[in-house]
Scaffold this active site. Structure first.
Site, PDB file in Angstrom:
ATOM      1  N   HIS A  34      -0.611 -36.463   4.860  1.00 34.51           N
ATOM      2  CA  HIS A  34      -1.658 -35.544   4.409  1.00 34.51           C
ATOM      3  C   HIS A  34      -2.092 -35.969   3.007  1.00 34.51           C
ATOM      4  O   HIS A  34      -1.328 -36.612   2.275  1.00 34.51           O
ATOM      5  CB  HIS A  34      -1.136 -34.112   4.362  1.00 34.51           C
ATOM      6  N   GLU A  55      -2.278 -34.357   0.268  1.00 35.57           N
ATOM      7  CA  GLU A  55      -1.362 -33.894  -0.773  1.00 35.57           C
ATOM      8  C   GLU A  55      -0.139 -34.796  -0.872  1.00 35.57           C
ATOM      9  O   GLU A  55       0.308 -35.153  -1.966  1.00 35.57           O
ATOM     10  CB  GLU A  55      -0.877 -32.466  -0.493  1.00 35.57           C
ATOM     11  N   CYS A  85      -0.675 -26.971   4.047  1.00 37.77           N
ATOM     12  CA  CYS A  85       0.151 -26.543   5.180  1.00 37.77           C
ATOM     13  C   CYS A  85       1.584 -26.287   4.681  1.00 37.77           C
ATOM     14  O   CYS A  85       1.887 -26.545   3.512  1.00 37.77           O
ATOM     15  CB  CYS A  85       0.148 -27.627   6.252  1.00 37.77           C
ATOM     16  N   CYS A 144       3.207 -29.461   3.055  1.00 34.09           N
ATOM     17  CA  CYS A 144       2.649 -29.813   1.756  1.00 34.09           C
ATOM     18  C   CYS A 144       2.993 -28.763   0.698  1.00 34.09           C
ATOM     19  O   CYS A 144       3.285 -29.116  -0.449  1.00 34.09           O
ATOM     20  CB  CYS A 144       1.146 -30.010   1.867  1.00 34.09           C
TER      21      CYS A 144
END
Length: 192
Positions: free
Chosen positions: A72, A74, A102, A105
Site C-alpha cells: 500500500h 503508506e 486500512c 497501514c
C-alpha cells in the site's frame, strides 16, 4: 480517554490571497503520487511523509505490480522513510495519504511512531481511522497519533471513483466479447 483526536476538515483550494495551508500543499503532493499509480495499473492512492517542511518519502500503491498485499502507498512510504532516516522510529513526522488507512497501514503508522496522520477520502469499506475501526484512537496502545481526515477529500474521492468507473468500463467491454454471464438475483443493498 481517547488516544487521538480526529479532526474532520473541509480544506479546499481557493484563489484567495491567503497563504495555502501546509496540509493542503502536502496533500496535493500525495494526490500527484496517486495520479501516477494508474499509469502502472494501480489503484490511485498516494502518500507523502514529511518532517518539518522536508519531504522524506513519497509513493503510491504497488500491490499489482509487485503482487505484494502489503504494498500500500503508506507501507511503501514508511519503508522508504525508515531507510532514508536509518531508523524505524519516524517520530516528529506527518504522513499524508489520499485514502483513509486500512487496519494494516494504521498499525504500521502506530508501530513506526508517526506523530500525525492526514488523509483525504474516508474509506467506508476498509478504513481503520474512524470509518469501520479507529485503531489510532485505541487508548491501550502506547503511541498516540493525531489524525486529521477529509483534507482535499473531494479530489481524492473523485480520483478513486473515476479510476474504478474506467476500470468497470474496460471490464464491461471485455465481457461483451466473452461468454454471457449467468443472471444472479442479488438482494438490494442498503444505502449508506
Amino acid at each position: 480517554m481517547l488516544a487521538c483526536s480526529v479532526t474532520i476538515t473541509g480544506f479546499t483550494l481557493s484563489a484567495s490571497s491567503q497563504p495555502e495551508h501546509p496540509d493542503v500543499h502536502y496533500m496535493e503532493l500525495a494526490l500527484q503520487q496517486a495520479r501516477l499509480a494508474p499509469l502502472v495499473g494501480e489503484v490511485p492512492v498516494g502518500a507523502v511523509l514529511v518532517r518539518g517542511s522536508d519531504v522524506i518519502a513519497t509513493g503510491h500503491n504497488y500491490r499489482e505490480v509487485s503482487q505484494d498485499p502489503t504494498a500500500h502507498a503508506e507501507m511503501i512510504v514508511i519503508r522508504k522513510a525508515a531507510e532514508q532516516l536509518k531508523t524505524w522510529r519516524l517520530t516528529d513526522t506527518t504522513l499524508y495519504v489520499t485514502l483513509e488507512p486500512c487496519p494494516m497501514c494504521a498499525g504500521a503508522i502506530l508501530q513506526s511512531r508517526i506523530t500525525r496522520l492526514v488523509f483525504g477520502a474516508w474509506d467506508p469499506k476498509a478504513g481503520a481511522c474512524g470509518s469501520i475501526l479507529d485503531i489510532p484512537a485505541e487508548h491501550r496502545f502506547n503511541h498516540r497519533v493525531q489524525v486529521t481526515g477529509g483534507v482535499l477529500e473531494d479530489q481524492s474521492r473523485i480520483l478513486l471513483q473515476e479510476f474504478f468507473r474506467d476500470k468497470r468500463g474496460i471490464v464491461s467491454e471485455k465481457s461483451r466479447d466473452s461468454q454471457p454471464v449467468p443472471y444472479v438475483d442479488l438482494p438490494p443493498t442498503r444505502p449508506a
